[in-house]
Motif scaffolding. Structure first.
Motif, PDB file in Angstrom:
ATOM      1  N   LEU B 482       0.830  -1.206   0.000  1.00 59.53           N
ATOM      2  CA  LEU B 482       0.000   0.000   0.000  1.00 59.53           C
ATOM      3  C   LEU B 482       0.866   1.258   0.000  1.00 59.53           C
ATOM      4  N   ARG B 483       1.991   1.198   0.698  1.00 58.79           N
ATOM      5  CA  ARG B 483       2.915   2.349   0.673  1.00 58.79           C
ATOM      6  C   ARG B 483       3.491   2.526  -0.736  1.00 58.79           C
ATOM      7  N   GLN B 484       3.814   1.433  -1.381  1.00 51.24           N
ATOM      8  CA  GLN B 484       4.355   1.532  -2.741  1.00 51.24           C
ATOM      9  C   GLN B 484       3.352   2.207  -3.680  1.00 51.24           C
ATOM     10  N   ILE B 485       2.080   1.811  -3.527  1.00 56.46           N
ATOM     11  CA  ILE B 485       1.047   2.382  -4.406  1.00 56.46           C
ATOM     12  C   ILE B 485       0.900   3.882  -4.169  1.00 56.46           C
ATOM     13  N   VAL B 486       0.871   4.279  -2.886  1.00 57.76           N
ATOM     14  CA  VAL B 486       0.688   5.709  -2.583  1.00 57.76           C
ATOM     15  C   VAL B 486       1.925   6.508  -3.003  1.00 57.76           C
ATOM     16  N   ALA B 487       3.099   5.969  -2.741  1.00 57.58           N
ATOM     17  CA  ALA B 487       4.333   6.671  -3.122  1.00 57.58           C
ATOM     18  C   ALA B 487       4.374   6.858  -4.640  1.00 57.58           C
ATOM     19  N   GLU B 488       3.967   5.826  -5.350  1.00 59.96           N
ATOM     20  CA  GLU B 488       3.951   5.909  -6.818  1.00 59.96           C
ATOM     21  C   GLU B 488       2.983   6.995  -7.279  1.00 59.96           C
ATOM     22  N   LYS B 489       1.790   6.971  -6.679  1.00 57.45           N
ATOM     23  CA  LYS B 489       0.762   7.929  -7.084  1.00 57.45           C
ATOM     24  C   LYS B 489       1.210   9.367  -6.813  1.00 57.45           C
ATOM     25  N   LEU B 490       1.838   9.578  -5.651  1.00 59.43           N
ATOM     26  CA  LEU B 490       2.205  10.939  -5.251  1.00 59.43           C
ATOM     27  C   LEU B 490       3.611  11.325  -5.705  1.00 59.43           C
ATOM     28  N   GLU B 491       4.285  10.409  -6.377  1.00 59.68           N
ATOM     29  CA  GLU B 491       5.663  10.625  -6.818  1.00 59.68           C
ATOM     30  C   GLU B 491       6.558  11.012  -5.648  1.00 59.68           C
ATOM     31  N   LEU B 492       6.406  10.285  -4.560  1.00 60.45           N
ATOM     32  CA  LEU B 492       7.228  10.502  -3.364  1.00 60.45           C
ATOM     33  C   LEU B 492       8.174   9.319  -3.207  1.00 60.45           C
ATOM     34  N   PRO B 493       9.333   9.555  -2.561  1.00 57.15           N
ATOM     35  CA  PRO B 493      10.140   8.387  -2.219  1.00 57.15           C
ATOM     36  C   PRO B 493       9.397   7.533  -1.185  1.00 57.15           C
ATOM     37  N   LEU B 494       9.638   6.249  -1.223  1.00 55.52           N
ATOM     38  CA  LEU B 494       8.903   5.339  -0.343  1.00 55.52           C
ATOM     39  C   LEU B 494       9.033   5.735   1.125  1.00 55.52           C
ATOM     40  N   ARG B 495      10.227   6.194   1.504  1.00 58.66           N
ATOM     41  CA  ARG B 495      10.456   6.521   2.921  1.00 58.66           C
ATOM     42  C   ARG B 495       9.589   7.695   3.373  1.00 58.66           C
ATOM     43  N   SER B 496       9.039   8.461   2.450  1.00 58.90           N
ATOM     44  CA  SER B 496       8.203   9.611   2.815  1.00 58.90           C
ATOM     45  C   SER B 496       6.725   9.237   2.954  1.00 58.90           C
TER      46      SER B 496
END
Lengths: 293, 728
Positions: B482-496
């Motif tokens: 779920l973090r990967q999906i949100v990070a991808e969507k928001l173009e954020l690094p995973l750690r953020s």
């Protein structure tokens, strides 16, 4: 489950261990590899109040040949047997067994002498010792005895080791070049209790007849069993399919297993015969006998 | 796109390997009261008398609780037919009758031994077929029947189909219970934070656990929090409540922190299992291999309580003919109450049992017609736009055929031609193939949903995000997905991207970790919440968006005809296996496995492969080694020394997890669920390989050495009889 409470006494010499055993009597047990004892304690099937740890005793883990026998000290691990080149080369029966005792993790800790002393009905080393006609050196306050394996294995979880005594060494006669053997076991999964097991050792004479025979089965009664009638059939006979089948039938005859989730009685008895037959066949193959008829 | 499809390492891996991870039993703190449940150990009995006087007198015993102490003594995932502590009657050996609470675990156990319970044994029914006969003892007398559900499905005209068939084969199949055998046996701690009752445990659905627990102790759902510690596997086994009810009860009653940890034996006796099935089925086909009629009668043993039985049964019913387009279908599926251990959810949810019969039958039809088992599947597998037995069109994204083709190609490339049989050896090798289908997500009109909140933080631009969604990371790794999906969507690094997912008060209801549904459902929910928050991002006030995702609605299936639109997504699998059978001992080794899955899109490839390999270990156990034995209701395999789980050393060294990515039209980035699929067709693939090796079909699971030997004997006998009959 956790074991019941116990005291832990590390021994640094055999005399120290024997003194501890004498002092605590039947409440004390020796801790060697612990691979049978500790699970038994966790199930509270065993509740020793004192564990005498013989691991600190120096020089007890030996494997050496001396006076026509392979000597295994009380500290010798299954794994050491499994990887010793001279055992692989000459002690075929023992080598076979060492590779299939429980699983690799257990073999790192478990000891041969400890397994003989535990004398589980499904244990491997009792079967091997019977087929190889081993002896066990037992020491107590009254001195040292050398006990033939047939007298050593008394009943499930019971051996000739008396109160205040400990088994110091197992002795396996060194096979000559016309001797070989085989250990056969089936198990439902790696590390499970054996469904059935058989150990075989044969010596051929110069004329090709069988000069010595050892046949034993495991998981076939309260303790490992020598198949005396099979040995009689084999002794002096010229190897043939018919002789092997007759010997195997004797194993099935005396097999007296319990029914459990690993198989019913009929299946396990059948397997005792199958494994003795396979063991004899594999042994003769190792002795470079031609095609049997 | 950088994060989707990347094998990002699991953030929890190191702690799990080093032992730093805290599972429920690690949450025990000094000063907590310890509870011990008293099991009935009776198959069916009336409780005559419970005398806890001696137990209460034992120093350190704080309380002995019985049914009278439970505010609302009913619970259950679908129907509340189970009591927290039995009041009048016990229905199986694992029923709980009393709870001893003491200052430490030893005193609790000693106290439990002092509770005197007098029973009057009642006639029991432990055979599901007998349970349906008139006059059978009733497990729940108020229901006046043991029948939990009869689900018929009718499509076309099955009699006309058989009349047109060139070959008709019949088969009878059985399957047994399977134990989930998760690493951490059931455990829970409960305590108060202010006026709020907190239950920390392992489960599969925070908000559903909360609903049932709040009802039991008679508080509002706001006054109870369920938190999940690390979960050592679940596999459906934690869908039903077990120890949580008792820990919550004791803490509510005594107002002090309480812990309850089951040992392995208690866990095996105390929680539900996979349903045993008895299946009789008849298949008719044309000479060219077209399947034209399938008639099936299956009876499942539901055990003492309803659990999820009715849903499991319906899943088994709609797949009674496997993943095949069959014009004429008549299925009658029954599930009954018995006095056995309850049956419920377990990875595959009824489909492994249905496939055991269906996939065995289609290979037998192929053999009878001398058609290649791959060709017959190719001819009959579902295509896009096909109609199910429920007369509804399959959800779009039907990939059964490409999955099979890939499996066939992989098998050709990786399996060597069989060596000629060595007549001096007793070992025989064989190959087997099978296809499978399983729903992703909740079925039959259940209003499936997943709700997520995404909070965005940043000054000029979005700098980090917090995802809130109540979902169980049972070990499958959903929190990372779920973090990967949100990070991808928001173009954020995973750690953020942080996630809060294991607290029912801190995160909305993401739905159950079951039916292979979380990547699909929760994935869509967090993606939509991230998109909504992003669209309204306001650096000054901070932005938060909550979105509930609902998939294409499904409908219930008709109680008489089975007509309906049961599912919104399916997963497709095909497997090829190579086995070696010792025809003298019956011992069978799986040597190689090819497991092909259309996962739509692998969000994290390593996790998908991990799910396939782990599930295959469970499948090897189901097919060959895990023999759960219950006799007259008594469980004879309550330890791992008698219930044999395969370990690493029993698994083949060659396992090829093959991932196909044919995007699902609804799934996040095209992903569809997959974590149950390897179990669905595996056992029949092994059975086909055993047949290929020996000429013998095994009809009963697990395929123990004895059953394999019996089948080989029976096959030999048939050959001899046939040869004798051929002599003029």
């Amino acid at each position: 489950m956790f074991p019941a409470a116990f005291d832990y006494l590390p021994a640094h010499s055999v005399d120290e261990a024997l003194a501890a055993l004498l002092k605590h009597g039947a409440d004390a047990r020796i801790l060697a590899g612990g691979q049978s004892l500790i699970p038994a304690m966790r199930f509270r099937l065993a509740r020793p109040t004192v564990l005498v740890d013989i691991n600190p005793i120096a020089g007890l883990a030996y494997l050496r040949e001396e006076n026509g026998a392979l000597l295994m000290g009380a500290g010798a691990r299954d794994f050491a047997v499994e990887v010793a080149p001279f055992i692989k080369e000459r002690y075929h029966l023992i080598f076979d067994a060492a590779a299939v005792v429980a699983d690799p993790i257990v073999r790192q800790s478990g000891t041969i002498v400890g397994s003989l002393c535990h004398n589980d009905p499904a244990g491997d080393w009792g079967v091997v010792a019977l087929a190889a006609r081993a002896e066990v050196v037992v020491r107590g306050n009254a001195g040292t005895r050398v006990v033939p394996i047939d007298d050593f294995l008394i009943d499930s979880f019971t051996t000739a080791v008396g109160e205040g005594e400990m088994a110091l060494e197992a002795r396996f006669p060194t096979p000559n070049e016309r001797t070989s053997g085989s250990y056969q076991k089936i198990e439902r999964k790696v590390g499970d209790f054996a469904t059935a097991a058989a150990g075989v050792q044969l010596t051929l004479s110069a004329d090709g007849t069988i000069a010595a025979a050892g046949v034993a089965i495991g998981a076939a009664g309260p303790t490992a069993k020598r198949v005396v009638e099979a040995e009689k059939i084999l002794l002096g006979a010229r190897p043939s399919i018919a002789v092997l089948r007759a010997a195997a039938a004797e194993a099935k005859e005396i097999s007296d297993p319990i029914a459990d989730t690993r198989g019913d009685i009929e299946f396990k008895r059948e397997m005792a015969g199958v494994l003795v037959y396979r063991g004899l066949l594999a042994t003769l193959k190792r002795l470079q006998q031609g095609e049997l008829h | 796109m950088t994060l989707i499809g990347t094998s990002v390492a699991r953030p929890d891996a190191r702690d799990k390997v080093t032992g730093a991870a805290r599972y429920p039993a690690d949450l025990v703190r000094p000063g907590m009261a310890h509870a011990k449940a008293i099991f009935a150990h009776r198959t069916h009995a009336r409780i005559v008398r419970i005398d806890s006087t001696r137990a209460r007198a034992l120093p350190g015993v704080l309380a002995v609780l019985t049914a009278a102490d439970v505010p609302y003594n009913r619970y259950g995932l679908i129907s509340s037919d189970q009591e927290v502590l039995c009041s009048e009657r016990v229905r199986y050996v694992g029923d709980r009758v009393a709870l001893v609470v003491a200052t430490n675990a030893d005193v609790a156990a000693a106290g439990a031994a002092l509770v005197e319970i007098e029973y009057e044994d009642l006639p029991a029914v432990t055979d599901p077929l007998a349970a349906l006969l008139p006059g059978a003892p009733l497990v729940h007398p108020d229901l006046a029947t043991n029948l939990l559900l009869h689900q018929p499905i009718r499509k076309g005209d099955v009699e006309r189909g058989f009349a047109e068939a060139d070959v008709i084969l019949e088969g009878t199949f059985t399957t047994s219970w399977q134990e989930h055998a998760y690493l951490q046996p059931d455990a829970a701690v409960a305590y108060y934070e202010g006026d709020t009752l907190v239950v920390e445990t392992a489960g599969q659905w925070l908000h559903e656990d909360r609903r049932q627990l709040a009802a039991i102790v008679g508080v509002s759902e706001d006054a109870l929090i369920v938190r999940y510690a690390k979960i050592g596997g679940a596999f459906g086994g934690r869908e039903d409540l077990s120890v949580q009810t008792l820990a919550a009860l004791a803490t509510w009653k005594l107002k002090r922190p309480t812990v309850l940890v089951w040992n392995r034996e208690e866990a095996i006796v105390g929680h539900h299992k996979r349903h045993p099935f008895h299946i009789t089925t008849r298949w008719g086909a044309k000479r060219d291999g077209t399947i034209i009629a399938v008639e099936t009668r299956s009876v499942a043993d539901g055990g003492a309580y309803a659990s999820t039985s009715i849903e499991v049964l319906k899943c088994a019913a709609i797949f009674a003919h496997g993943p095949y387009r069959v014009p004429n279908v008549a299925t009658d599926a029954y599930v009954t109450y018995t006095n056995n251990v309850p049956s419920g959810a377990f990875r595959g949810f009824g489909t492994p049992q249905a496939h055991w019969a269906a996939e065995s039958m289609i290979t037998r039809i192929a053999n009878a017609l001398e058609i290649d088992p791959i060709d017959i599947r190719r001819k009959n597998l579902y295509r896009e736009g096909d109609t199910e037995a429920t007369r509804s069109v399959l959800p779009p994204g039907v990939s059964a055929l490409p999955v099979l083709e890939r499996c066939a190609a992989e098998a050709r490339a990786r399996f060597e031609p069989r060596p000629p049989a060595d007549s001096s050896s007793t070992k025989r090798r064989g190959l087997g193939i099978a296809s499978g289908i399983k729903n992703v997500g909740y079925s039959f009109g259940y209003p499936d949903q997943s709700t997520a909140t995404v909070e965005l933080i940043g000054s000029a631009r979005i700098e980090r995000a917090v995802v809130r969604i109540g979902v169980a990371d049972v070990g499958q790794g959903v929190s990372l997905i779920l973090r990967q999906i949100v990070a991808e969507k928001l173009e954020l690094p995973l750690r953020s991207v942080a996630i809060v997912h294991e607290d029912s008060a801190q995160a909305p209801n993401g739905g159950s970790a079951s039916a292979s549904r979380l990547t699909f459902m929760a994935g869509r929910a967090v993606h939509a919440a991230a998109a909504a928050a992003q669209a309204n991002f306001n650096a000054r006030t901070g932005t938060s968006a909550t979105v509930q995702f609902r998939p294409k609605p499904t409908t219930a299936i008709d109680r008489i005809t089975g007509e309906g639109d049961p599912n919104y997504c399916y997963g497709y699998v095909a497997q090829a296996v190579e086995v070696e059978v010792d025809i003298t001992t019956g011992l069978t080794q799986v040597l190689r496995i090819i497991s092909v899955h259309d996962v739509g899109r692998a969000i994290n490839r390593q996790q998908v492969e991990g799910q396939i390999e782990g599930c295959l270990a469970q499948a090897v156990g189901y097919a060959l080694t895990e023999n759960f034995v219950s006799r007259e209701g008594a469980i004879l395999t309550p330890h791992f020394s008698t219930y044999l789980l395969p370990t690493t050393l029993d698994m083949p060294t060659e396992i090829y997890p093959i991932i196909m990515e044919l995007a699902d039209p609804q799934g996040p980035y095209g992903a569809r669920g997959m974590s149950e699929m390897p179990l669905v067709p595996f056992a029949p693939a092994v059975a086909a390989a055993i047949y290929d090796a020996t000429g013998a079909w095994v009809n009963d699971l697990p395929m123990t050495p004895e059953r394999i030997l019996d089948a080989i004997d029976a096959a030999r006998e048939r050959l001899t009889t046939a040869a004798a009959a051929a002599v003029p």
